[in-house]
Motif scaffolding. Structure first.
Motif, PDB file in Angstrom:
ATOM      1  N   TRP A 107      -6.815  -9.375   6.165  1.00 56.02           N
ATOM      2  CA  TRP A 107      -6.614  -9.345   4.711  1.00 56.02           C
ATOM      3  C   TRP A 107      -5.633  -8.250   4.294  1.00 56.02           C
ATOM      4  O   TRP A 107      -5.234  -8.177   3.119  1.00 56.02           O
ATOM      5  N   GLN A 108      -5.239  -7.391   5.255  1.00 56.11           N
ATOM      6  CA  GLN A 108      -4.223  -6.375   4.973  1.00 56.11           C
ATOM      7  C   GLN A 108      -2.821  -6.854   5.348  1.00 56.11           C
ATOM      8  O   GLN A 108      -1.839  -6.149   5.093  1.00 56.11           O
ATOM      9  N   GLN A 109      -2.731  -8.036   5.960  1.00 54.78           N
ATOM     10  CA  GLN A 109      -1.442  -8.569   6.377  1.00 54.78           C
ATOM     11  C   GLN A 109      -0.621  -9.009   5.166  1.00 54.78           C
ATOM     12  O   GLN A 109      -1.159  -9.541   4.188  1.00 54.78           O
ATOM     13  N   GLU A 110       0.674  -8.786   5.250  1.00 52.01           N
ATOM     14  CA  GLU A 110       1.561  -9.240   4.177  1.00 52.01           C
ATOM     15  C   GLU A 110       1.512 -10.768   4.123  1.00 52.01           C
ATOM     16  O   GLU A 110       1.675 -11.447   5.126  1.00 52.01           O
ATOM     17  N   GLY A 111       1.266 -11.281   2.943  1.00 48.30           N
ATOM     18  CA  GLY A 111       1.189 -12.733   2.781  1.00 48.30           C
ATOM     19  C   GLY A 111      -0.236 -13.267   2.722  1.00 48.30           C
ATOM     20  O   GLY A 111      -0.439 -14.434   2.388  1.00 48.30           O
ATOM     21  N   TRP A 112      -1.233 -12.425   3.053  1.00 48.31           N
ATOM     22  CA  TRP A 112      -2.631 -12.874   2.960  1.00 48.31           C
ATOM     23  C   TRP A 112      -2.887 -13.502   1.593  1.00 48.31           C
ATOM     24  O   TRP A 112      -2.408 -12.982   0.581  1.00 48.31           O
TER      25      TRP A 112
END
Length: 382
Positions: free
Chosen positions: A8-13
Protein backbone atom coordinates in the motif's frame (compact mmCIF):
# COMPACT_ATOMS: atom_id res chain seq x y z
CA UNK A 1 14.08 -5.42 11.82
CA UNK A 2 14.83 -4.28 8.29
CA UNK A 3 12.57 -1.65 6.77
CA UNK A 4 9.72 -3.05 4.70
CA UNK A 5 7.92 -1.29 1.90
CA UNK A 6 4.34 -2.50 2.07
CA UNK A 7 2.28 -2.85 -1.08
CA UNK A 8 0.00 0.00 0.00
CA UNK A 9 3.09 2.24 0.08
CA UNK A 10 3.88 1.50 -3.58
CA UNK A 11 3.41 4.29 -6.09
CA UNK A 12 0.18 3.63 -7.93
CA UNK A 13 -1.52 1.64 -5.14
CA UNK A 14 -4.04 0.03 -5.59
CA UNK A 15 -3.55 -0.34 -9.38
CA UNK A 16 -2.84 -4.09 -9.26
CA UNK A 17 -1.27 -5.96 -12.15
CA UNK A 18 -1.01 -9.63 -13.04
CA UNK A 19 0.26 -11.86 -15.82
CA UNK A 20 -2.60 -13.20 -17.89
CA UNK A 21 -0.38 -15.79 -19.57
CA UNK A 22 0.48 -17.34 -16.19
CA UNK A 23 -3.09 -17.33 -14.90
CA UNK A 24 -4.91 -18.36 -18.10
CA UNK A 25 -4.57 -22.18 -17.68
CA UNK A 26 -5.76 -22.08 -14.06
CA UNK A 27 -8.58 -19.72 -14.93
CA UNK A 28 -9.80 -22.04 -17.73
CA UNK A 29 -9.64 -25.02 -15.36
CA UNK A 30 -11.73 -23.13 -12.78
CA UNK A 31 -14.29 -22.09 -15.38
CA UNK A 32 -14.64 -25.69 -16.61
CA UNK A 33 -14.92 -27.05 -13.06
CA UNK A 34 -17.47 -24.37 -12.21
CA UNK A 35 -19.57 -25.30 -15.25
CA UNK A 36 -19.40 -29.02 -14.46
CA UNK A 37 -20.36 -28.42 -10.84
CA UNK A 38 -23.38 -26.31 -11.75
CA UNK A 39 -24.37 -28.92 -14.35
CA UNK A 40 -24.23 -31.76 -11.84
CA UNK A 41 -26.10 -29.68 -9.27
CA UNK A 42 -28.78 -28.96 -11.85
CA UNK A 43 -29.59 -32.68 -11.96
CA UNK A 44 -30.55 -32.69 -8.27
CA UNK A 45 -34.03 -32.10 -6.89
CA UNK A 46 -34.89 -29.12 -4.69
CA UNK A 47 -34.57 -31.06 -1.43
CA UNK A 48 -31.13 -32.37 -2.40
CA UNK A 49 -30.03 -28.87 -3.42
CA UNK A 50 -31.13 -27.47 -0.07
CA UNK A 51 -29.26 -30.12 1.92
CA UNK A 52 -26.09 -29.77 -0.17
CA UNK A 53 -26.25 -26.00 0.29
CA UNK A 54 -26.78 -26.39 4.03
CA UNK A 55 -23.70 -28.60 4.31
CA UNK A 56 -21.61 -26.20 2.19
CA UNK A 57 -22.65 -23.09 4.12
CA UNK A 58 -22.12 -24.83 7.44
CA UNK A 59 -18.63 -25.92 6.42
CA UNK A 60 -17.89 -22.41 5.16
CA UNK A 61 -18.83 -20.77 8.46
CA UNK A 62 -17.10 -23.32 10.67
CA UNK A 63 -13.86 -23.39 8.68
CA UNK A 64 -13.70 -19.61 8.26
CA UNK A 65 -13.74 -19.30 12.05
CA UNK A 66 -11.27 -22.19 12.40
CA UNK A 67 -8.79 -20.27 10.21
CA UNK A 68 -8.82 -17.64 12.97
CA UNK A 69 -8.44 -20.30 15.68
CA UNK A 70 -12.07 -20.18 16.85
CA UNK A 71 -14.04 -23.40 17.38
CA UNK A 72 -17.80 -23.03 16.91
CA UNK A 73 -20.71 -25.10 18.16
CA UNK A 74 -21.42 -26.91 14.88
CA UNK A 75 -24.88 -28.11 15.90
CA UNK A 76 -25.96 -24.61 16.86
CA UNK A 77 -24.74 -23.09 13.58
CA UNK A 78 -26.40 -25.90 11.59
CA UNK A 79 -29.75 -25.30 13.30
CA UNK A 80 -29.53 -21.55 12.63
CA UNK A 81 -28.86 -22.21 8.95
CA UNK A 82 -31.45 -24.98 8.60
CA UNK A 83 -34.21 -22.75 9.92
CA UNK A 84 -33.36 -20.00 7.44
CA UNK A 85 -33.10 -22.44 4.53
CA UNK A 86 -36.32 -24.24 5.43
CA UNK A 87 -34.57 -27.59 5.84
CA UNK A 88 -36.14 -30.03 8.31
CA UNK A 89 -33.57 -31.56 10.65
CA UNK A 90 -34.18 -34.79 12.56
CA UNK A 91 -32.51 -33.33 15.62
CA UNK A 92 -32.11 -29.60 16.19
CA UNK A 93 -29.60 -28.02 18.52
CA UNK A 94 -30.22 -24.95 20.58
CA UNK A 95 -29.14 -21.84 18.70
CA UNK A 96 -27.19 -18.89 20.12
CA UNK A 97 -26.67 -15.23 19.33
CA UNK A 98 -23.31 -16.24 17.86
CA UNK A 99 -24.70 -18.89 15.51
CA UNK A 100 -27.64 -16.69 14.50
CA UNK A 101 -25.32 -13.82 13.61
CA UNK A 102 -22.95 -16.00 11.58
CA UNK A 103 -25.83 -17.65 9.70
CA UNK A 104 -27.39 -14.26 8.94
CA UNK A 105 -24.06 -12.89 7.68
CA UNK A 106 -23.38 -15.86 5.41
CA UNK A 107 -26.85 -15.84 3.85
CA UNK A 108 -26.78 -12.07 3.40
CA UNK A 109 -23.48 -12.39 1.51
CA UNK A 110 -24.69 -15.21 -0.75
CA UNK A 111 -28.44 -14.83 -1.12
CA UNK A 112 -28.46 -11.05 -1.58
CA UNK A 113 -25.69 -10.96 -4.15
CA UNK A 114 -27.47 -8.31 -6.24
CA UNK A 115 -27.70 -5.83 -3.34
CA UNK A 116 -25.18 -2.98 -3.24
CA UNK A 117 -22.14 -3.48 -1.07
CA UNK A 118 -21.74 -0.19 0.75
CA UNK A 119 -20.16 0.84 4.04
CA UNK A 120 -23.43 0.43 5.90
CA UNK A 121 -23.71 -3.19 4.80
CA UNK A 122 -20.11 -3.89 5.81
CA UNK A 123 -20.76 -2.38 9.25
CA UNK A 124 -23.88 -4.56 9.65
CA UNK A 125 -21.79 -7.62 8.77
CA UNK A 126 -19.26 -6.63 11.43
CA UNK A 127 -22.03 -6.27 14.02
CA UNK A 128 -23.29 -9.78 13.14
CA UNK A 129 -19.79 -11.13 13.82
CA UNK A 130 -19.77 -9.68 17.33
CA UNK A 131 -23.30 -9.70 18.82
CA UNK A 132 -23.09 -8.21 22.36
CA UNK A 133 -25.09 -11.07 23.93
CA UNK A 134 -22.51 -13.60 22.69
CA UNK A 135 -20.01 -12.46 25.34
CA UNK A 136 -17.16 -12.09 22.84
CA UNK A 137 -16.07 -8.56 23.67
CA UNK A 138 -13.22 -9.31 26.07
CA UNK A 139 -11.34 -6.17 25.03
CA UNK A 140 -12.13 -2.68 23.83
CA UNK A 141 -13.28 -3.72 20.37
CA UNK A 142 -15.01 -1.24 18.10
CA UNK A 143 -18.06 -3.03 16.68
CA UNK A 144 -19.74 -1.79 13.49
CA UNK A 145 -17.08 0.91 13.20
CA UNK A 146 -13.75 1.26 11.41
CA UNK A 147 -10.63 0.61 13.48
CA UNK A 148 -9.01 3.18 15.74
CA UNK A 149 -5.81 5.17 15.49
CA UNK A 150 -3.52 2.45 16.88
CA UNK A 151 -1.14 0.84 14.34
CA UNK A 152 -2.65 -2.37 12.94
CA UNK A 153 0.03 -5.06 12.79
CA UNK A 154 0.16 -8.85 12.65
CA UNK A 155 3.15 -9.82 14.80
CA UNK A 156 4.74 -13.03 16.07
CA UNK A 157 7.89 -13.93 18.03
CA UNK A 158 9.38 -12.52 21.21
CA UNK A 159 8.35 -9.16 22.61
CA UNK A 160 11.92 -7.85 22.34
CA UNK A 161 12.42 -9.28 18.82
CA UNK A 162 9.02 -9.24 17.13
CA UNK A 163 8.48 -10.30 13.55
CA UNK A 164 5.97 -8.11 11.73
CA UNK A 165 4.14 -10.22 9.16
CA UNK A 166 1.83 -7.43 8.06
CA UNK A 167 1.11 -3.80 8.72
CA UNK A 168 -2.14 -2.27 7.50
CA UNK A 169 -2.44 1.21 5.97
CA UNK A 170 -2.59 4.00 8.58
CA UNK A 171 -5.93 5.04 10.06
CA UNK A 172 -5.70 8.44 8.40
CA UNK A 173 -7.31 8.09 5.00
CA UNK A 174 -8.96 4.74 5.79
CA UNK A 175 -12.44 6.05 4.96
CA UNK A 176 -11.20 7.10 1.53
CA UNK A 177 -9.45 3.74 1.06
CA UNK A 178 -12.62 1.78 1.89
CA UNK A 179 -14.70 4.07 -0.33
CA UNK A 180 -12.30 3.49 -3.24
CA UNK A 181 -12.57 -0.28 -2.74
CA UNK A 182 -16.38 -0.19 -2.62
CA UNK A 183 -16.53 1.98 -5.74
CA UNK A 184 -14.26 -0.48 -7.57
CA UNK A 185 -16.30 -3.46 -6.33
CA UNK A 186 -19.45 -1.95 -7.83
CA UNK A 187 -17.87 -0.78 -11.10
CA UNK A 188 -15.77 -3.91 -11.72
CA UNK A 189 -18.88 -6.06 -11.84
CA UNK A 190 -19.74 -4.37 -15.12
CA UNK A 191 -16.16 -4.58 -16.45
CA UNK A 192 -16.28 -7.19 -19.22
CA UNK A 193 -12.48 -7.16 -19.50
CA UNK A 194 -12.08 -8.51 -15.94
CA UNK A 195 -12.94 -12.17 -15.44
CA UNK A 196 -15.38 -12.52 -12.48
CA UNK A 197 -13.21 -15.17 -10.79
CA UNK A 198 -10.14 -12.95 -11.00
CA UNK A 199 -12.28 -10.12 -9.63
CA UNK A 200 -13.07 -12.26 -6.56
CA UNK A 201 -9.35 -12.87 -6.02
CA UNK A 202 -8.48 -9.18 -6.36
CA UNK A 203 -11.33 -8.21 -3.99
CA UNK A 204 -10.10 -10.69 -1.38
CA UNK A 205 -6.53 -9.39 -1.49
CA UNK A 206 -7.46 -5.69 -1.57
CA UNK A 207 -9.91 -5.85 1.34
CA UNK A 208 -7.76 -7.98 3.62
CA UNK A 209 -4.85 -5.60 2.95
CA UNK A 210 -6.98 -2.60 3.92
CA UNK A 211 -7.78 -4.42 7.20
CA UNK A 212 -10.43 -1.82 8.06
CA UNK A 213 -11.64 -3.26 11.39
CA UNK A 214 -10.14 -3.95 14.81
CA UNK A 215 -10.98 -7.64 14.43
CA UNK A 216 -12.91 -9.93 12.08
CA UNK A 217 -11.14 -8.76 8.92
CA UNK A 218 -10.33 -12.28 7.72
CA UNK A 219 -13.88 -13.56 8.19
CA UNK A 220 -15.40 -10.52 6.50
CA UNK A 221 -12.91 -10.86 3.63
CA UNK A 222 -13.98 -14.46 3.06
CA UNK A 223 -17.68 -13.48 3.25
CA UNK A 224 -16.99 -10.75 0.69
CA UNK A 225 -15.26 -13.35 -1.51
CA UNK A 226 -18.38 -15.54 -1.30
CA UNK A 227 -20.41 -12.52 -2.39
CA UNK A 228 -18.13 -11.93 -5.38
CA UNK A 229 -18.31 -15.62 -6.38
CA UNK A 230 -22.12 -15.60 -6.07
CA UNK A 231 -22.15 -12.54 -8.34
CA UNK A 232 -19.88 -14.35 -10.80
CA UNK A 233 -22.31 -17.27 -11.02
CA UNK A 234 -25.47 -15.19 -10.59
CA UNK A 235 -26.68 -17.90 -8.27
CA UNK A 236 -27.59 -17.65 -4.60
CA UNK A 237 -27.26 -21.36 -3.86
CA UNK A 238 -23.75 -22.27 -2.73
CA UNK A 239 -22.39 -25.74 -3.44
CA UNK A 240 -18.74 -25.22 -2.49
CA UNK A 241 -16.68 -23.57 0.22
CA UNK A 242 -13.48 -21.62 -0.30
CA UNK A 243 -12.87 -21.32 3.44
CA UNK A 244 -12.52 -25.09 3.81
CA UNK A 245 -9.80 -25.23 1.15
CA UNK A 246 -8.06 -22.20 2.67
CA UNK A 247 -8.04 -23.97 6.04
CA UNK A 248 -6.49 -27.04 4.39
CA UNK A 249 -3.55 -24.83 3.35
CA UNK A 250 -3.66 -22.18 6.06
CA UNK A 251 0.12 -21.84 6.22
CA UNK A 252 0.26 -21.41 2.44
CA UNK A 253 -2.52 -18.82 2.63
CA UNK A 254 -0.71 -16.66 5.15
CA UNK A 255 2.65 -17.14 3.42
CA UNK A 256 1.41 -15.97 0.01
CA UNK A 257 -0.47 -13.06 1.58
CA UNK A 258 2.60 -11.94 3.49
CA UNK A 259 4.88 -12.24 0.44
CA UNK A 260 2.41 -10.37 -1.79
CA UNK A 261 1.80 -7.60 0.75
CA UNK A 262 5.58 -7.00 0.94
CA UNK A 263 5.99 -6.96 -2.85
CA UNK A 264 5.09 -4.68 -5.74
CA UNK A 265 1.73 -4.20 -7.39
CA UNK A 266 2.03 -7.38 -9.49
CA UNK A 267 -0.13 -9.84 -7.53
CA UNK A 268 0.21 -12.79 -9.92
CA UNK A 269 1.49 -15.17 -7.17
CA UNK A 270 -1.51 -14.37 -4.99
CA UNK A 271 -4.00 -14.87 -7.83
CA UNK A 272 -2.25 -18.12 -8.77
CA UNK A 273 -2.74 -19.40 -5.23
CA UNK A 274 -6.33 -18.14 -5.10
CA UNK A 275 -7.36 -19.82 -8.38
CA UNK A 276 -5.63 -23.07 -7.40
CA UNK A 277 -7.52 -23.08 -4.10
CA UNK A 278 -10.79 -22.26 -5.85
CA UNK A 279 -10.22 -25.14 -8.27
CA UNK A 280 -9.76 -27.60 -5.39
CA UNK A 281 -12.95 -26.28 -3.78
CA UNK A 282 -14.94 -26.79 -6.98
CA UNK A 283 -13.59 -30.28 -7.58
CA UNK A 284 -14.27 -31.38 -4.00
CA UNK A 285 -17.81 -30.02 -4.16
CA UNK A 286 -18.51 -31.96 -7.34
CA UNK A 287 -17.44 -35.18 -5.61
CA UNK A 288 -19.69 -34.33 -2.64
CA UNK A 289 -22.70 -33.71 -4.89
CA UNK A 290 -22.04 -36.94 -6.80
CA UNK A 291 -22.21 -38.82 -3.50
CA UNK A 292 -25.45 -37.08 -2.52
CA UNK A 293 -27.02 -37.89 -5.90
CA UNK A 294 -25.82 -41.52 -5.71
CA UNK A 295 -27.41 -41.75 -2.27
CA UNK A 296 -30.68 -40.30 -3.54
CA UNK A 297 -30.74 -42.71 -6.51
CA UNK A 298 -29.98 -45.67 -4.24
CA UNK A 299 -32.97 -44.96 -2.01
CA UNK A 300 -35.17 -44.32 -5.03
CA UNK A 301 -34.26 -47.76 -6.43
CA UNK A 302 -34.86 -49.47 -3.10
CA UNK A 303 -37.89 -47.48 -2.00
CA UNK A 304 -40.05 -50.65 -1.78
CA UNK A 305 -37.69 -52.55 0.53
CA UNK A 306 -38.80 -53.14 4.10
CA UNK A 307 -35.88 -52.22 6.35
CA UNK A 308 -35.38 -51.59 10.02
CA UNK A 309 -34.34 -48.17 11.32
CA UNK A 310 -30.94 -49.64 12.20
CA UNK A 311 -30.42 -50.95 8.67
CA UNK A 312 -31.31 -47.57 7.18
CA UNK A 313 -28.87 -45.85 9.55
CA UNK A 314 -25.98 -48.13 8.60
CA UNK A 315 -26.74 -47.95 4.87
CA UNK A 316 -26.70 -44.15 5.07
CA UNK A 317 -23.30 -44.25 6.76
CA UNK A 318 -21.98 -46.49 3.99
CA UNK A 319 -23.47 -44.21 1.33
CA UNK A 320 -22.00 -41.07 2.90
CA UNK A 321 -18.46 -42.24 2.22
CA UNK A 322 -15.57 -39.95 3.15
CA UNK A 323 -14.93 -39.34 6.82
CA UNK A 324 -18.45 -40.34 7.87
CA UNK A 325 -18.57 -43.59 5.93
CA UNK A 326 -16.60 -46.82 5.86
CA UNK A 327 -14.23 -46.66 2.90
CA UNK A 328 -13.21 -50.30 3.34
CA UNK A 329 -16.67 -51.66 4.03
CA UNK A 330 -18.28 -52.47 7.36
CA UNK A 331 -17.85 -55.54 9.55
CA UNK A 332 -20.45 -57.15 11.80
CA UNK A 333 -18.78 -55.68 14.89
CA UNK A 334 -18.82 -52.19 13.36
CA UNK A 335 -22.46 -52.64 12.40
CA UNK A 336 -23.15 -53.61 15.99
CA UNK A 337 -21.47 -50.42 17.28
CA UNK A 338 -23.10 -48.06 14.78
CA UNK A 339 -26.61 -49.52 15.05
CA UNK A 340 -26.34 -50.25 18.80
CA UNK A 341 -27.68 -53.76 18.46
CA UNK A 342 -26.55 -57.18 19.68
CA UNK A 343 -24.02 -59.27 17.78
CA UNK A 344 -26.72 -61.71 16.70
CA UNK A 345 -28.95 -58.89 15.43
CA UNK A 346 -26.05 -57.30 13.52
CA UNK A 347 -25.33 -60.63 11.78
CA UNK A 348 -29.02 -61.13 10.97
CA UNK A 349 -29.40 -57.58 9.59
CA UNK A 350 -26.35 -57.94 7.35
CA UNK A 351 -27.57 -61.29 6.03
CA UNK A 352 -30.93 -59.71 5.23
CA UNK A 353 -29.28 -56.77 3.40
CA UNK A 354 -27.12 -59.23 1.47
CA UNK A 355 -30.13 -61.31 0.44
CA UNK A 356 -32.01 -58.21 -0.70
CA UNK A 357 -29.07 -57.10 -2.82
CA UNK A 358 -28.41 -53.86 -0.96
CA UNK A 359 -24.91 -54.84 0.15
CA UNK A 360 -22.28 -57.24 -1.16
CA UNK A 361 -19.64 -59.24 0.63
CA UNK A 362 -16.01 -58.24 0.14
CA UNK A 363 -13.19 -60.74 -0.12
CA UNK A 364 -12.20 -62.38 3.13
CA UNK A 365 -14.14 -64.46 5.60
CA UNK A 366 -14.81 -65.27 9.20
CA UNK A 367 -14.60 -62.41 11.65
CA UNK A 368 -12.94 -60.21 9.02
CA UNK A 369 -15.87 -60.38 6.59
CA UNK A 370 -16.81 -56.90 5.43
CA UNK A 371 -19.74 -55.54 3.44
CA UNK A 372 -20.19 -52.55 1.15
CA UNK A 373 -23.02 -51.03 -0.87
CA UNK A 374 -23.84 -53.40 -3.74
CA UNK A 375 -22.48 -52.30 -7.08
CA UNK A 376 -24.00 -55.14 -9.12
CA UNK A 377 -27.50 -53.73 -9.19
CA UNK A 378 -29.03 -56.90 -7.75
CA UNK A 379 -32.44 -56.29 -6.28
CA UNK A 380 -32.34 -52.66 -7.37
CA UNK A 381 -35.97 -52.53 -8.46
CA UNK A 382 -37.51 -54.75 -5.86
Amino acid sequence: MRDVTWIWQQEGWPAFRWRDDVLAPLLRACQLAQGRLLGVAGAADADTDARVELDALLQNIVTSSAIEGEALNVGSVRSSLARRLGVDEETASRTSARSEGLAELMLDATRRYDDELDLGRLLRWHALLFPPEAGLLTRNLRVAALRGDEPMQVVSGRLDRPRVHFEAPPREGLEQGVAAFLAWFAASRRDTSLDPLLRAGVAHFWFVTLHPFDDGNGRLTRALTDLALAQAERQAIRFYTMSSSILDDRSGYYAVLEASQKAGLDITPWLEWFLGTLLRSLEKARGDIDRVLDKSRFWQRHRAQELSAEQVKVLNRLLDGGERGFANGISASQYQAVARVSKATATRHLSDLLEKGLVERLQGGGRSTRYRIATTGAGSDA
